[in-house]
Design an enzyme around this catalytic site. Sequence first.
Site, short mmCIF file in Angstrom:
data_model
loop_
_atom_site.label_atom_id
_atom_site.label_comp_id
_atom_site.label_asym_id
_atom_site.label_seq_id
_atom_site.Cartn_x
_atom_site.Cartn_y
_atom_site.Cartn_z
N GLN A 100 -12.43 -47.43 10.65
CA GLN A 100 -11.97 -48.69 10.08
C GLN A 100 -13.11 -49.65 9.76
OE1 GLN A 100 -9.14 -50.38 12.85
NE2 GLN A 100 -7.77 -48.63 12.75
N HIS A 162 -10.27 -52.31 14.65
CA HIS A 162 -9.79 -53.68 14.78
C HIS A 162 -10.90 -54.73 14.64
CE1 HIS A 162 -5.79 -52.55 16.98
NE2 HIS A 162 -6.07 -51.73 15.98
N GLU A 256 2.84 -59.86 12.36
CA GLU A 256 3.17 -61.28 12.39
C GLU A 256 2.56 -62.05 11.23
OE1 GLU A 256 3.32 -61.80 17.29
OE2 GLU A 256 1.88 -62.96 16.09
N TYR A 266 -1.70 -67.44 20.06
CA TYR A 266 -0.66 -66.69 19.34
C TYR A 266 -0.16 -65.48 20.11
CZ TYR A 266 -1.43 -70.10 15.85
OH TYR A 266 -1.49 -71.32 15.22
N TYR A 277 1.88 -47.31 20.58
CA TYR A 277 2.12 -46.15 19.72
C TYR A 277 2.75 -44.99 20.48
CZ TYR A 277 -0.67 -48.67 16.32
OH TYR A 277 -1.13 -49.62 15.44
#
Length: 384
Positions: A100, A162, A256, A266, A277
């Site tokens: 990623q 991430h 979200e 948050y 998962y």
Amino acid sequence: MQDRALGSPGSPTAMLTALLTLCAVIAPVASRAAPPAPYRIETLAAGLVHPWALASLPDGRLLVTERPGRLRVLAPVAGGAPALRAEPVAGLPPIYASGQSGLFDVLVDPAFADNGFIYLSFAHGVHAANHLRVVRARFDGTRLHDVQPIFTSQPAKTHSQHFGGRMALLGDGTLVVGMGDGNLERTDAQRLHTHLGKIMRIGRDGSVPADNPFVGRAGALPEIYSLGHRNPQGMVSLPGEGVLYAHEHGSKGGDELNRIERGANYGWPITTGGVDYTGARITPYRNYAGVTPPLLEWTPSIAPAGMAHYDGALFPAWRGSLFVTALKEKSVRRVPMENGRPGTQETLFTELGERLRDVRAGPDGALYLLTDNAAGRVLRVVPR
């Protein structure tokens, strides 16, 4: 047995007549074609390797990032469609590209015509020790000069997951950038000694604004603006309204859309609408004291990846909407906003059948899309 009278209610003739009448009524409805979409989609460029972000320059050129570590220029051509420059922009800093990780967002300085500055976010370092980094550089059309790091996440993390990476400019001229939780120690999103799972706010020169919410707090990193984020990859600033929206990936569900407020929490991983998962529960809480709830949640997950606010003239019915690209759903969600609250969503562009990474509203009133694959495209959406 006596035959039934011709034309009586139960006779074969009467039944056939009724069937033909029913078909005559149904047929026009069944053959009625769906109204054509109010748009058409043009391909501006193809063959890009996992394009990640798009930005417009004042002269009409487009900048496109590719996750493996290339910045490309899409330039208008007289009498034809824009053309992708054969050579990528030179002078980029070293980029850690794996999984990623890679080159993420590109942002153009509001005073670009005078200073030539652009901002890039990317993964920096190596697999065992990497960071999210933001640099400011001067772009001359073919090359970057004076590349200056203005933010590097701390501490170093391992692996290539991430990173977040989206950026936006607030109305006061400061820069915000989202950072994911790294997907290894997710509770770091609640700890103020690390940038993981946070949205940061800095000056465009890398300075720390004195009014950041955790400046001067012992053990807290001063760049932190909000906390409790899993992997924020969409960000929209509306300076005229003083509003910052961000969306983030949940795990299995719990994506979200949030309105970002200074110093707010948050919730990740204390609250979420998703599960792991594996199907295991992450937390028993959907709401918790001190946690700001999302404006909108997507469960099952759509995998939101990019976001834009549309206020153009080409599509009047779309004005005032947020557009959210979805990787998993292979769509764009149009979210009409009324007084800061989301309305009924519309799912668009599923006919492409492709993962969609980014969406931008162009100065020409068109909507621009990036497809996420090894032969990615830049698309322009215009009225039919």
